[in-house]
Design a protein around this motif. Structure first.
Motif, PDB file in Angstrom:
ATOM      1  N   UNK A  25      38.274  30.542  32.691  1.00  0.00           N
ATOM      2  CA  UNK A  25      38.075  31.831  32.015  1.00  0.00           C
ATOM      3  C   UNK A  25      37.969  32.950  33.036  1.00  0.00           C
ATOM      4  N   UNK A  26      38.807  33.971  32.843  1.00  0.00           N
ATOM      5  CA  UNK A  26      38.837  35.125  33.746  1.00  0.00           C
ATOM      6  C   UNK A  26      38.397  36.366  32.980  1.00  0.00           C
ATOM      7  N   UNK A  27      37.204  36.882  33.265  1.00  0.00           N
ATOM      8  CA  UNK A  27      36.715  38.067  32.559  1.00  0.00           C
ATOM      9  C   UNK A  27      37.420  39.324  33.045  1.00  0.00           C
ATOM     10  N   UNK A  28      37.410  40.391  32.239  1.00  0.00           N
ATOM     11  CA  UNK A  28      38.114  41.611  32.618  1.00  0.00           C
ATOM     12  C   UNK A  28      37.443  42.396  33.726  1.00  0.00           C
ATOM     13  N   UNK A  29      36.123  42.223  33.871  1.00  0.00           N
ATOM     14  CA  UNK A  29      35.461  43.025  34.900  1.00  0.00           C
ATOM     15  C   UNK A  29      34.089  42.472  35.209  1.00  0.00           C
ATOM     16  N   UNK A  30      34.037  41.559  36.147  1.00  0.00           N
ATOM     17  CA  UNK A  30      32.740  41.138  36.673  1.00  0.00           C
ATOM     18  C   UNK A  30      32.757  41.245  38.187  1.00  0.00           C
ATOM     19  N   UNK A  31      33.498  42.200  38.713  1.00  0.00           N
ATOM     20  CA  UNK A  31      33.535  42.393  40.144  1.00  0.00           C
ATOM     21  C   UNK A  31      34.375  41.344  40.863  1.00  0.00           C
ATOM     22  N   UNK A  32      35.114  40.537  40.119  1.00  0.00           N
ATOM     23  CA  UNK A  32      35.914  39.474  40.727  1.00  0.00           C
ATOM     24  C   UNK A  32      37.226  40.059  41.242  1.00  0.00           C
ATOM     25  N   UNK A  33      37.493  39.855  42.526  1.00  0.00           N
ATOM     26  CA  UNK A  33      38.667  40.442  43.166  1.00  0.00           C
ATOM     27  C   UNK A  33      39.776  39.404  43.378  1.00  0.00           C
ATOM     28  N   UNK A  34      40.962  39.918  43.702  1.00  0.00           N
ATOM     29  CA  UNK A  34      42.105  39.098  44.100  1.00  0.00           C
ATOM     30  C   UNK A  34      42.553  38.141  42.997  1.00  0.00           C
ATOM     31  N   UNK A  35      42.413  38.568  41.760  1.00  0.00           N
ATOM     32  CA  UNK A  35      42.838  37.727  40.644  1.00  0.00           C
ATOM     33  C   UNK A  35      44.349  37.489  40.683  1.00  0.00           C
ATOM     34  N   UNK A  36      45.116  38.528  41.016  1.00  0.00           N
ATOM     35  CA  UNK A  36      46.575  38.362  41.042  1.00  0.00           C
ATOM     36  C   UNK A  36      46.991  37.277  42.024  1.00  0.00           C
ATOM     37  N   UNK A  37      46.376  37.254  43.208  1.00  0.00           N
ATOM     38  CA  UNK A  37      46.708  36.232  44.200  1.00  0.00           C
ATOM     39  C   UNK A  37      46.337  34.837  43.696  1.00  0.00           C
ATOM     40  N   UNK A  38      45.171  34.730  43.071  1.00  0.00           N
ATOM     41  CA  UNK A  38      44.738  33.444  42.539  1.00  0.00           C
ATOM     42  C   UNK A  38      45.720  32.932  41.493  1.00  0.00           C
ATOM     43  N   UNK A  39      46.105  33.809  40.569  1.00  0.00           N
ATOM     44  CA  UNK A  39      47.021  33.406  39.506  1.00  0.00           C
ATOM     45  C   UNK A  39      48.344  32.919  40.076  1.00  0.00           C
TER      46      UNK A  39
END
Length: 546
Positions: A149-163
């Motif tokens: 689960x990937x929330x829209x905004x919890x300060x988590x960075x670099x989501x694009x790279x992870x995906x």
């Protein structure tokens, strides 16, 4: 979705906890790393095929009006033709919004979930607060869960790279009519799917949430002396707040940033971003409309209508139900009625509709429409499709046998039907079902509906009608956030710190520790610290999708 803490949505972002510490993902690799500015290339979103086997008493519409169900169906239908899983082990990282469930080894409901899904489910259950740390730790461990689960905004960075590095691009499985293979997922609207688009690809199953945003809810007993909470102007609202404040009662809860967030809608502030005629974007807090709303909240504070105490106090809803506070801010109209009913089943909170202020037409702010999406770990097509079938089961709609099982468990053990025919969890159901279902529902769920059984008390059908009526009024002025479905690396990098600093400054200004003249210079500084970069990246993404 129910059961979330008020911290989650009563934040600057209306998404999830603004001000969470930024989390840096490690172990993602650099292969296939792409700029988030490509987020909204012309991907064909899934076809929209509403679930029609159950007819609501109050119909939804394309503008976000929720379906309404005044009673529980006498007969439930099947929404999933066969067991989705293949008997294998799957892991899921998700978040729960209530107490953790009984461990799997002694949890009959969990074992029944395994049987119905056709898998051996290991659920890694994060909590609020703390999910961002759990997320980071799991990713750093190197063994990505099957479902994430990937929330829209919890300060988590670099989501694009992870995906790109570790998750399955599910575009070909769900784009256009391909989604019809998964009928419960097909019942989600294009607005839901937009939030799962990054770099022009679809990465997961959305988690639908009510379409509407923050509102004030009032205790009608408190506001009766002022002829109700509804107002037609700032002057009338201020007068009403003064009228109900006295003795051991104050008009408003003292979470000042939420007050400005709600009241800036009356001043016509944009929903997070304003798209200008030349295509550029302006952040809502740097607008004149937001500044006017901030000045008005300062005026309310000076008038003494806010409850005295810590602006982050956790018991505002209790005090509102007791009459010590007249009105509290809620994430959406449904929560406004539901959360106060939880405190006092006899109390039907009044939902305030934005009034015109500052010579502007009010703008009610739609919510993002989801609380994120659940991505799938990279694997062969057979594995990815199986996991999509599992997610399709979790998205079973109200009125289906699958949804009743997921939410309540097994009749007689986990729930019974009350005198009105509504399922009610037993003691065992609360211990075994409630926590795990919270996590499953966070992974994905069906489009939101107003369901009588979800309200406490004896006026459940009336609650559905009242909230539905409030939504109808809010639709008249509702505006969407123009960057939903677009991605900005700068936003994920800087937003957490920016929003924390902005919230602190709002509190300082309203409390009198700083002057309102410091507000505009603060945003002038932030333009060079990341805000302008966010706007450029979002703008470029929007232009590429035009």
């Amino acid at each position: 979705m129910t059961g979330m803490s008020r911290r989650t949505f009563l934040s600057l972002s209306t998404a999830v906890a603004a001000g969470a510490a930024a989390t840096s993902l490690t172990g993602c690799g650099s292969a296939a790393k792409k700029s988030g500015e490509a987020a909204s290339a012309k991907v064909k979103l899934p076809s929209y095929v509403p679930f029609t086997k159950i007819k609501p008493d109050l119909p939804p519409n394309a503008k976000g009006l929720s379906a309404g169900f005044l009673s529980y169906p006498e007969e439930l239908v099947r929404s999933v033709a066969k067991t989705p899983g293949d008997g294998s082990n799957i892991t899921m990282l998700t978040e729960i919004w209530t107490q953790p469930p009984t461990p799997k080894d002694s949890n009959g409901y969990w074992k029944a979930v395994d049987k119905n899904l056709g898998v051996d489910l290991t659920a890694i259950l994060g909590t609020d607060p703390g999910y961002e740390q759990k997320f980071s730790a799991v990713i750093a461990g190197g063994d990505l869960p099957d479902l994430l689960w990937i929330p829209p905004n919890q300060g988590i960075q670099h989501i694009a790279e992870l995906l790109e590095a570790k998750c399955a691009d599910i575009t070909k499985y769900v784009s256009g009519d391909a989604v019809k293979t998964y009928p419960n997922l097909a019942a989600m609207s294009p607005a839901h799917w937009k939030t799962a688009v990054v770099n022009g690809k679809i990465w997961g199953a959305p988690v639908p949430y009510p379409a509407f945003g923050q509102v004030y809810a009032g205790n009608p007993k408190v506001w009766a002396k002022a002829d109700g909470l509804q107002s037609s102007s700032t002057e009338e609202f201020l007068d009403k707040c003064k009228e109900v404040t006295g003795g051991k009662t104050w008009a408003l809860e003292p979470i000042y940033v939420n007050a400005v967030n709600v009241l800036c809608q009356s001043f016509g502030a944009p929903n997070k971003w304003r798209q200008n005629k030349d295509g550029s974007l302006t952040w809502f807090q740097e607008t004149d409309e937001y500044t006017e709303a901030l000045a008005f909240v300062l005026k309310l504070k000076q008038a003494g209508v806010f409850y005295p105490g810590n602006p982050k106090m956790a018991d505002a809803y209790i005090k509102m139900a007791q009459g010590a506070i007249g009105a509290t801010v809620h994430a959406n109209p449904y929560n406004a009625r539901n959360e106060i009913r939880v405190q006092d089943p006899e109390l039907a909170a009044e939902i305030m509709i934005p009034f015109a202020a500052g010579g502007n037409k009010p703008n009610h702010h739609y919510h993002l429409g989801t609380i994120g999406y659940t991505a799938i770990k990279k694997g062969d097509e057979k594995r990815v499709r199986m996991l999509l079938r599992v997610l399709d089961y979790l998205a079973a709609p109200f009125g289906s046998k699958e949804r009743e099982f997921l939410e309540y468990g097994t009749e007689g053990e986990d729930f019974t039907y009350d005198k009105n025919g509504f399922p009610t969890r037993t003691k065992q159901g609360k211990q075994e079902v409630e926590g795990l279902y919270s996590g499953l529902q966070t992974a994905t769920t069906s489009p939101f509906a107003l369901i009588a059984s979800s309200f406490p008390g004896d006026e459940r059908a009336q609650d559905v009608k009242d909230v539905y009526a409030a939504e109808q009024k809010l639709i008249e002025t509702a505006v969407r956030n123009p960057v939903v479905g677009h991605y900005s690396d700068a936003y994920t990098q800087h937003y957490g710190r920016m929003s924390t600093e902005a919230t602190d400054l709002v509190n300082d200004i309203v409390s009198g520790r700083k002057k309102i003249g410091e507000w505009k210079p603060f945003w002038a500084e932030w333009k060079n610290k990341g805000l302008e970069q966010m706007a450029r990246e979002f703008q470029k993404s929007i232009e590429k999708s035009a």
